[in-house]
Design a protein around this motif. Structure first.
Motif: not given
Length: 220
Positions: A29-58
Motif C-alpha cells: 500500500t506504500s505505492v499510492s498515498p491515502v489522505s496525504g500519507s502512506y502506511v499510517d501508525q493506526d495500520m501498523n498498530r492494527t497489524i501488530q496487535n493482530f500478530l500478537q493476538h494470534y501469536n504469529i512470530s516474525m
C-alpha cells in the motif's frame, strides 16, 4: 492426531497464511498515498496487535516465502499499476474474509450472565474484558484498513481492477468446447490485426523517443 486437533491445526495454518498476507499490506500500500500519507501508525498498530493476538512470530512472517512476488514491480509503470490493482483487489477480498471469521465481541455483561455468578472472579472478568476490548480494537482496525484499500482502488486503480477482472474472465474460456473454439478462431483475425497495430504503435513511439534523445544529445 484426533479429528478435532486436525481441524484446529488447519484453522491455525489458514489464519497464519492470512496474517502473512495482511503483513504484506505494509509493503504494497506504500505505492499510492491515502489522505496525504502512506502506511499510517493506526495500520501498523492494527497489524501488530493482530500478530500478537494470534501469536504469529516474525520468523513465521519472514520465512523466505512471500505471499506476493516483487518481480512484477520491476517492470514498467503500466505493468506495476495493473499488478497493484490485482493486489488491492485480493486484499479487499482477504480482509472481508477475515472479518467474517473474526469474532464480534459481545458485551462483557451479557457474557457474565451466561455463567453462574459464583464461577466468575474479578480477575476473570478483568481478563475477559481486556480480550474483548482487544478483539474489538483489532476488528475496528481491520475495517479501517479495508476502507483505505477501497478508497485507493476507487481513486487510483479503477481501470486496472477492471483489466484484472477481464484477465480473470479470459481464464474461464471453455477451451474444450468446439463451438467456443470455432467462434474464437473466427474472432482471431480482427484481434490479431489489433494486436499487430498496437505493437507497431508502441514501436513507433519508442523510435520517436530515441530520435528525440539523439537530437537533444547532438544539440547539447
Amino acid at each position: 492426531m484426533t479429528q478435532q486437533e486436525h481441524r484446529c491445526t488447519t484453522s491455525a495454518d489458514m489464519m497464519a497464511a492470512m496474517v502473512r498476507a495482511v503483513v504484506c499490506l505494509l509493503l504494497w500500500t506504500s505505492v499510492s498515498p491515502v489522505s496525504g500519507s502512506y502506511v499510517d501508525q493506526d495500520m501498523n498498530r492494527t497489524i501488530q496487535n493482530f500478530l500478537q493476538h494470534y501469536n504469529i512470530s516474525m520468523s513465521d512472517i519472514f520465512n523466505g516465502k512471500p505471499v506476493f512476488s516483487r518481480e512484477p514491480l520491476n517492470g514498467k509503470i503500466e505493468t506495476k499499476m495493473v499488478f497493484m490493482g490485482g493486489v488491492l483487489e485480493m486484499y479487499e477480498n482477504l480482509i472481508q474474509h477475515i472479518l467474517k471469521q473474526y469474532p464480534t465481541p459481545s458485551p462483557l455483561i451479557a457474557r457474565s450472565k451466561e455463567k453462574a455468578a459464583s464461577s466468575i472472579t474479578a480477575e476473570s472478568i478483568t481478563s475477559s474484558g481486556k480480550r474483548s476490548e482487544a478483539t474489538r480494537d483489532i476488528r475496528q482496525g481491520l475495517e479501517d484498513i479495508l476502507d483505505k484499500i477501497q478508497k485507493v482502488k476507487k481513486h487510483y486503480y479503477q481501470e486496472q481492477v477492471k483489466l484484472v477482472h477481464g484477465l480473470h474472465e479470459l481464464r474461464r474460456i471453455q477451451m474444450n468446447n468446439l463451438k467456443v473454439q470455432g467462434k474464437a478462431l473466427w474472432e482471431l483475425s480482427g484481434l490479431f490485426d489489433e494486436a499487430g497495430s498496437l505493437a507497431k504503435t508502441i514501436s513507433m513511439k519508442r523510435r520517436r523517443r530515441r530520435q528525440a534523445k539523439t537530437k537533444a544529445y547532438r544539440r547539447g
